[in-house]
Design a protein around this motif. Structure first.
Motif, short mmCIF file in Angstrom:
data_model
loop_
_atom_site.label_atom_id
_atom_site.label_comp_id
_atom_site.label_asym_id
_atom_site.label_seq_id
_atom_site.Cartn_x
_atom_site.Cartn_y
_atom_site.Cartn_z
N ARG A 22 0.96 -1.22 -0.19
CA ARG A 22 -0.12 0.16 -0.02
C ARG A 22 0.72 1.39 0.04
O ARG A 22 0.60 2.65 -0.56
N TYR A 23 1.65 1.00 0.57
CA TYR A 23 2.88 2.66 0.38
C TYR A 23 4.06 1.77 0.98
O TYR A 23 4.47 0.71 1.41
N LYS A 24 5.48 2.57 0.19
CA LYS A 24 6.82 2.25 -0.45
C LYS A 24 7.69 3.40 -0.26
O LYS A 24 7.13 4.65 -0.54
N ILE A 25 8.23 3.38 1.25
CA ILE A 25 9.60 4.33 1.26
C ILE A 25 11.15 4.17 0.81
O ILE A 25 10.95 3.12 1.27
N ILE A 26 11.61 4.31 -0.70
CA ILE A 26 12.55 4.02 -0.86
C ILE A 26 14.27 5.10 -0.85
O ILE A 26 13.05 6.16 -1.57
N GLU A 27 15.00 4.33 -0.91
CA GLU A 27 15.65 6.03 -1.13
C GLU A 27 16.36 6.19 -2.90
O GLU A 27 16.15 5.05 -3.64
N LYS A 28 16.35 7.18 -3.54
CA LYS A 28 16.95 7.59 -4.96
C LYS A 28 18.09 5.91 -5.02
O LYS A 28 18.84 5.87 -4.38
N ARG A 29 17.64 5.80 -6.28
CA ARG A 29 18.12 4.91 -6.71
C ARG A 29 18.43 3.05 -6.24
O ARG A 29 18.85 2.50 -7.32
N GLN A 30 17.25 3.36 -5.35
CA GLN A 30 17.23 1.60 -5.61
C GLN A 30 16.00 1.23 -6.24
O GLN A 30 15.96 2.00 -7.21
#
Lengths: 111, 113
Positions: free
Chosen positions: B9-17
């Motif tokens: 439902r939600y996802k937080i990632i760092e750029k380049r991941q």
């Protein structure tokens, strides 16, 4: 695909009838008109679809004039829960032909 | 009838991941779509499948986005590597071949930091 133009936003009050007009001057002979409703944090929800004249269901009515260059979504006696974004799409009735969403109309219903 | 299922439902990632989203359409719906919806905008089509074949992927940024629907049922959308501008809600929809409108899932909200 026919491009659509809708007002960016509209305000209304509970109990009023709301009419949202969509312009689609380049509509093709085989194109249908479909309206979707979207609440925050949800995907769009199908409201109504029509080709000409008038279509009515339990949620709304859709009025399409003879030249089909515009259409009007009519919501009778709106409530606060009708606050949402409404999208008008134009394309062929079969799957794969109604792919382009515009910016939609943000309807705010006030108490 | 069960609706279109999406996860997460939600996802937080760092750029380049990398990140992957999953969609299970309504049973019997041959056509499946992935849309990207940036805040304040209408949904933008990324890719359309008919059964397990791609019908339209003209707006899919193929250098970083990929999607598959191997058995003609559920589908996966992947982003690798992610950019900040990929922050959006990713919506999956399905429909019958004969039309009648799409049914959308609730979407996956992706935040790239």
């Amino acid at each position: 695909l026919a491009k659509t133009t809708q007002p960016i936003s509209m305000d209304s009050y509970e109990g009023q009838e709301v009419n949202i007009t969509c312009s689609h001057n380049n509509i093709a002979t085989n194109d249908y008109i479909t309206w979707y409703q979207q609440f925050p944090s949800q995907g769009p929800r199908f409201i109504i679809q029509g080709y000409k004249t008038k279509v009515t269901n339990e949620v709304a009515s859709l009025f399409i004039p003879a030249d089909r260059k515009s259409s009007t979504l009519s919501l009778p006696r709106v409530s606060l829960s009708d606050t949402a974004v409404y999208y008008c799409l134009v394309g062929g009735k079969n799957a794969g032909n109604m792919l382009t969403f515009g910016g939609g109309t943000r309807l705010m219903v006030k108490p | 009838e069960a609706g279109v299922a999406q996860s997460p439902r939600y996802k937080i990632i760092e750029k380049r991941q990398s990140v992957a989203f999953w969609c299970n359409p309504i049973s019997g719906h041959a056509t499946l779509y992935w849309y990207q919806q940036i805040l304040g905008q209408g949904p933008k089509l990324l890719i359309q499948f008919q059964n397990n074949g791609v019908v339209d992927d003209s707006q899919l940024p193929k250098d970083r986005f990929s999607a598959e629907r191997l058995k003609g049922v559920d589908s996966t959308l992947k982003i690798q590597p992610a950019k900040l501008e990929d922050s959006a809600v990713y919506l999956c929809a399905s429909s019958l071949e004969t039309g009648g409108g799409y049914t959308f899932g609730s979407g996956t909200r992706l935040t790239v930091v």
